[in-house]
Scaffold this motif. Structure first.
Motif, PDB file in Angstrom:
ATOM      1  N   TYR A  53       0.828  -1.177  -0.174  1.00 26.91           N
ATOM      2  CA  TYR A  53       0.033  -0.104   0.035  1.00 26.91           C
ATOM      3  C   TYR A  53       0.785   1.271  -0.041  1.00 26.91           C
ATOM      4  O   TYR A  53       1.977   1.170   0.202  1.00 26.91           O
ATOM      5  CB  TYR A  53      -1.053  -0.097   1.124  1.00 26.91           C
ATOM      6  CG  TYR A  53      -2.027  -1.112   1.047  1.00 26.91           C
ATOM      7  CD1 TYR A  53      -1.964  -2.288   0.523  1.00 26.91           C
ATOM      8  CD2 TYR A  53      -3.339  -0.601   1.308  1.00 26.91           C
ATOM      9  CE1 TYR A  53      -3.127  -3.213   0.346  1.00 26.91           C
ATOM     10  CE2 TYR A  53      -4.609  -1.730   1.209  1.00 26.91           C
ATOM     11  CZ  TYR A  53      -4.138  -2.904   0.697  1.00 26.91           C
ATOM     12  OH  TYR A  53      -5.095  -3.538   0.589  1.00 26.91           O
ATOM     13  N   GLU A  55       1.772   3.600   2.064  1.00 23.04           N
ATOM     14  CA  GLU A  55       2.592   3.893   3.106  1.00 23.04           C
ATOM     15  C   GLU A  55       3.580   2.693   3.266  1.00 23.04           C
ATOM     16  O   GLU A  55       4.186   2.871   4.340  1.00 23.04           O
ATOM     17  CB  GLU A  55       1.815   4.052   4.273  1.00 23.04           C
ATOM     18  CG  GLU A  55       0.801   5.222   4.267  1.00 23.04           C
ATOM     19  CD  GLU A  55       1.427   6.428   4.195  1.00 23.04           C
ATOM     20  OE1 GLU A  55       2.511   6.848   4.745  1.00 23.04           O
ATOM     21  OE2 GLU A  55       1.046   7.361   3.182  1.00 23.04           O
ATOM     22  N   ASP A 108     -11.621  -2.964  11.052  1.00 26.34           N
ATOM     23  CA  ASP A 108     -11.515  -1.506  10.821  1.00 26.34           C
ATOM     24  C   ASP A 108     -12.724  -1.293  10.015  1.00 26.34           C
ATOM     25  O   ASP A 108     -12.405  -1.471   8.616  1.00 26.34           O
ATOM     26  CB  ASP A 108     -10.327  -1.348  10.164  1.00 26.34           C
ATOM     27  CG  ASP A 108      -9.897   0.136   9.762  1.00 26.34           C
ATOM     28  OD1 ASP A 108     -10.838   1.032  10.249  1.00 26.34           O
ATOM     29  OD2 ASP A 108      -9.028   0.517   9.103  1.00 26.34           O
ATOM     30  N   ASN A 109     -13.685  -0.738  10.625  1.00 31.74           N
ATOM     31  CA  ASN A 109     -15.045  -0.212   9.619  1.00 31.74           C
ATOM     32  C   ASN A 109     -14.635   0.947   8.904  1.00 31.74           C
ATOM     33  O   ASN A 109     -15.369   1.040   7.801  1.00 31.74           O
ATOM     34  CB  ASN A 109     -16.192   0.103  10.564  1.00 31.74           C
ATOM     35  CG  ASN A 109     -16.958  -0.928  10.912  1.00 31.74           C
ATOM     36  OD1 ASN A 109     -17.290  -1.980   9.985  1.00 31.74           O
ATOM     37  ND2 ASN A 109     -17.765  -0.995  11.970  1.00 31.74           N
ATOM     38  N   ASP A 110     -13.715   1.640   9.091  1.00 35.91           N
ATOM     39  CA  ASP A 110     -13.366   3.092   8.267  1.00 35.91           C
ATOM     40  C   ASP A 110     -12.224   2.651   7.293  1.00 35.91           C
ATOM     41  O   ASP A 110     -11.765   3.863   6.626  1.00 35.91           O
ATOM     42  CB  ASP A 110     -13.196   3.920   9.508  1.00 35.91           C
ATOM     43  CG  ASP A 110     -14.078   4.203  10.395  1.00 35.91           C
ATOM     44  OD1 ASP A 110     -15.255   4.234  10.130  1.00 35.91           O
ATOM     45  OD2 ASP A 110     -13.557   4.406  11.576  1.00 35.91           O
ATOM     46  N   PHE A 111     -11.752   1.584   7.036  1.00 36.50           N
ATOM     47  CA  PHE A 111     -10.798   1.169   6.038  1.00 36.50           C
ATOM     48  C   PHE A 111      -9.633   2.141   6.350  1.00 36.50           C
ATOM     49  O   PHE A 111      -9.447   2.841   5.122  1.00 36.50           O
ATOM     50  CB  PHE A 111     -11.366   1.368   4.743  1.00 36.50           C
ATOM     51  CG  PHE A 111     -12.335   0.270   4.490  1.00 36.50           C
ATOM     52  CD1 PHE A 111     -12.008  -1.044   4.220  1.00 36.50           C
ATOM     53  CD2 PHE A 111     -13.929   0.532   4.550  1.00 36.50           C
ATOM     54  CE1 PHE A 111     -13.127  -1.903   4.036  1.00 36.50           C
ATOM     55  CE2 PHE A 111     -14.757  -0.222   4.363  1.00 36.50           C
ATOM     56  CZ  PHE A 111     -14.222  -1.790   3.941  1.00 36.50           C
ATOM     57  N   THR A 112      -8.989   2.469   7.258  1.00 45.99           N
ATOM     58  CA  THR A 112      -7.834   3.367   7.627  1.00 45.99           C
ATOM     59  C   THR A 112      -6.604   2.730   6.969  1.00 45.99           C
ATOM     60  O   THR A 112      -5.710   3.536   6.894  1.00 45.99           O
ATOM     61  CB  THR A 112      -7.521   3.653   9.026  1.00 45.99           C
ATOM     62  OG1 THR A 112      -7.371   2.444   9.690  1.00 45.99           O
ATOM     63  CG2 THR A 112      -8.841   4.487   9.668  1.00 45.99           C
ATOM     64  N   ILE A 113      -6.671   1.478   6.744  1.00 49.74           N
ATOM     65  CA  ILE A 113      -5.408   0.815   6.216  1.00 49.74           C
ATOM     66  C   ILE A 113      -4.310   1.084   7.224  1.00 49.74           C
ATOM     67  O   ILE A 113      -2.993   1.357   6.611  1.00 49.74           O
ATOM     68  CB  ILE A 113      -5.137   1.287   4.702  1.00 49.74           C
ATOM     69  CG1 ILE A 113      -6.324   1.444   3.621  1.00 49.74           C
ATOM     70  CG2 ILE A 113      -4.095   0.435   3.928  1.00 49.74           C
ATOM     71  CD1 ILE A 113      -6.940   0.170   3.473  1.00 49.74           C
ATOM     72  N   GLU A 114      -4.564   0.805   8.528  1.00 43.27           N
ATOM     73  CA  GLU A 114      -3.359   0.776   9.275  1.00 43.27           C
ATOM     74  C   GLU A 114      -2.829  -0.565   9.543  1.00 43.27           C
ATOM     75  O   GLU A 114      -3.634  -1.529   9.626  1.00 43.27           O
ATOM     76  CB  GLU A 114      -3.985   1.538  10.704  1.00 43.27           C
ATOM     77  CG  GLU A 114      -4.207   3.145  10.468  1.00 43.27           C
ATOM     78  CD  GLU A 114      -4.519   3.652  11.797  1.00 43.27           C
ATOM     79  OE1 GLU A 114      -4.441   2.964  13.040  1.00 43.27           O
ATOM     80  OE2 GLU A 114      -5.278   4.694  11.491  1.00 43.27           O
ATOM     81  N   THR A 117      -4.707  -4.207  11.369  1.00 41.54           N
ATOM     82  CA  THR A 117      -6.274  -3.842  11.232  1.00 41.54           C
ATOM     83  C   THR A 117      -6.600  -5.014  10.022  1.00 41.54           C
ATOM     84  O   THR A 117      -6.148  -5.571   9.408  1.00 41.54           O
ATOM     85  CB  THR A 117      -6.794  -2.691  10.871  1.00 41.54           C
ATOM     86  OG1 THR A 117      -6.049  -2.209   9.587  1.00 41.54           O
ATOM     87  CG2 THR A 117      -6.213  -1.574  11.813  1.00 41.54           C
TER      88      THR A 117
END
Length: 181
Positions: A53, A55, A108-114, A117
């Motif tokens: 990804y 990052e 991760d419901n918000d798809f922060t791609i951390e 998660t």
């Protein structure tokens, strides 16, 4: 005769006392998937690297399944998945592309791609993986705990599916790795 009977009773009591003692070793849970009071065996796992990804994190798929689920390969890549059985699927983010990082992954419901998660995850029971028939439940929250023990992973899963029922699983074993980047 009285002493003999008394000695025999003492010996029997000692045998019963020692027979009731258990070994203090921790009992390893079996590789299984649980949902709504039902238990399903899981026997193998896949780790699929999907690519990097922006990052520098790695997108991966973790897939645990029963013996009836088969993988067809072509040129070292997954061609198809077929067979009948059970499985649990996670799309997740890890710091490395070739293994799972140890620690706790959270939904991760918000798809922060951390890192650590997961998202777009589901569980399937009695599924026909060629026709996509079976009981499919999308996961909406939970955690995945990852530990390593030599070549084996120890995975503990505690999630909630869309119908608000618990999905838990334990798996200890190797993960077959595929690089699908």
């Amino acid at each position: 005769m009285y002493n003999f009977t008394k000695s025999l009773c003492i010996i029997l009591l000692l045998i019963l006392a020692f027979a009731g003692c258990k070994d203090d070793k921790e009992v390893e849970p079996k590789n299984a998937l649980m949902h709504d009071g039902r238990e399903f065996e899981i026997s193998k796992g896949l780790l699929i690297h999907l690519g990097k990804y922006p990052e520098g994190e790695s997108g991966q798929v973790l897939f645990l399944s029963s013996d009836g689920v088969k993988i067809r390969e072509s040129g070292g890549h997954i061609d198809s998945i077929y067979g009948i059985g059970h499985g649990i699927y996670f799309e997740l983010i890890s710091a490395t592309g070739t293994e799972l990082d140890e620690g706790e992954y959270t939904f991760d419901n918000d798809f922060t791609i951390e890192v650590k998660t997961f998202f777009d995850s589901y569980v399937v029971f009695n599924g026909d993986f060629a026709t996509e028939d079976g009981e499919y439940y999308e996961l909406k929250e939970g955690k995945l705990t990852v530990k390593k023990d030599g070549p084996n992973y120890i995975l503990d899963i505690d999630c909630i599916e869309r119908n608000s029922k618990h999905v838990t699983a334990h798996y200890k074993g190797p993960l077959t790795f595929y690089d699908e980047e």
